[in-house]
Design a protein around this motif. Sequence first.
Motif, PDB file in Angstrom:
ATOM      1  N   ARG A   1       2.206  -7.105  -6.909  1.00 31.77           N
ATOM      2  CA  ARG A   1       1.255  -7.204  -5.796  1.00 31.77           C
ATOM      3  C   ARG A   1       0.324  -8.394  -6.004  1.00 31.77           C
ATOM      4  NH1 ARG A   1      -1.961  -2.851  -2.690  1.00 31.77           N
ATOM      5  NH2 ARG A   1      -3.773  -4.001  -2.008  1.00 31.77           N
TER       6      ARG A   1
ATOM      7  N   ASP B   1       1.383   6.445  -6.978  1.00 34.72           N
ATOM      8  CA  ASP B   1       0.181   7.149  -7.421  1.00 34.72           C
ATOM      9  C   ASP B   1       0.326   8.654  -7.235  1.00 34.72           C
ATOM     10  OD1 ASP B   1      -0.946   4.745  -8.127  1.00 34.72           O
ATOM     11  OD2 ASP B   1      -2.227   4.599  -6.346  1.00 34.72           O
TER      12      ASP B   1
ATOM     13  N   GLU C   1       0.830  -1.209   0.000  1.00 35.37           N
ATOM     14  CA  GLU C   1       0.000   0.000   0.000  1.00 35.37           C
ATOM     15  C   GLU C   1       0.863   1.257   0.000  1.00 35.37           C
ATOM     16  OE1 GLU C   1      -3.230   0.481  -0.383  1.00 35.37           O
ATOM     17  OE2 GLU C   1      -3.545  -1.669  -0.614  1.00 35.37           O
TER      18      GLU C   1
ATOM     19  N   LEU D   1       4.211  -2.811 -10.448  1.00 32.83           N
ATOM     20  CA  LEU D   1       3.859  -2.974  -9.040  1.00 32.83           C
ATOM     21  C   LEU D   1       2.529  -3.692  -8.893  1.00 32.83           C
ATOM     22  CD1 LEU D   1       4.473  -2.494  -6.054  1.00 32.83           C
ATOM     23  CD2 LEU D   1       3.331  -0.265  -6.270  1.00 32.83           C
ATOM     24  N   ALA D   2       1.558  -3.385  -9.759  1.00 34.15           N
ATOM     25  CA  ALA D   2       0.261  -4.070  -9.713  1.00 34.15           C
ATOM     26  C   ALA D   2       0.430  -5.571  -9.984  1.00 34.15           C
ATOM     27  CB  ALA D   2      -0.707  -3.452 -10.711  1.00 34.15           C
TER      28      ALA D   2
ATOM     29  N   ARG E   1       3.990   1.607 -12.172  1.00 33.31           N
ATOM     30  CA  ARG E   1       2.707   1.310 -11.516  1.00 33.31           C
ATOM     31  C   ARG E   1       2.150  -0.018 -12.010  1.00 33.31           C
ATOM     32  NH1 ARG E   1      -1.316   5.554 -12.652  1.00 33.31           N
ATOM     33  NH2 ARG E   1      -2.519   4.660 -10.949  1.00 33.31           N
TER      34      ARG E   1
ATOM     35  N   SER F   1       2.300   1.686  -3.488  1.00 32.99           N
ATOM     36  CA  SER F   1       1.249   2.122  -4.413  1.00 32.99           C
ATOM     37  C   SER F   1       0.909   3.587  -4.202  1.00 32.99           C
ATOM     38  CB  SER F   1      -0.016   1.277  -4.228  1.00 32.99           C
ATOM     39  OG  SER F   1       0.220  -0.051  -4.579  1.00 32.99           O
ATOM     40  N   THR F   2       0.781   3.986  -2.952  1.00 31.84           N
ATOM     41  CA  THR F   2       0.451   5.372  -2.646  1.00 31.84           C
ATOM     42  C   THR F   2       1.542   6.316  -3.144  1.00 31.84           C
ATOM     43  OG1 THR F   2      -0.783   4.646  -0.698  1.00 31.84           O
ATOM     44  CG2 THR F   2      -0.134   6.956  -0.775  1.00 31.84           C
TER      45      THR F   2
END
Length: 124
Positions: free
Chosen positions: A95, A60, A53, A91-92, A88, A56-57
Amino acid sequence: MYVDPPAPKPRGRDEMPPVTAAGPLDNQPLAYEFNPDYERLITAWNTVMPMLEKLSTALDKSYALAKSPQTWDAPVGERYVQDLREWRSRLALYRHSVLTAISDEADDTPRWIPSQTGAPHAFP
């Protein structure tokens, strides 16, 4: 974007172990304990989620700032936005693969295992 797989469920406050055995000793009461391997999977999930998280934050936020027309006024800005978009996406995928591995392992791991205490032995 991927949907996170189901997390391993921690032991509920009112959750009780099975009362009888399944298999050749049907209807024989056995002692059970919460599986320590399953507990480790819960701990792994709870350790990894805040880290993912946080990453990701951060990405983003950087991506939103980079896309702003007030941030860049040169062609290099678009390349930077594309790089962030790629990170991004990576990372997705990462994850999803990590959480899926933990979730799949939890599905294959029994929540309760027979306890060694109180188990009948052939020889005293």
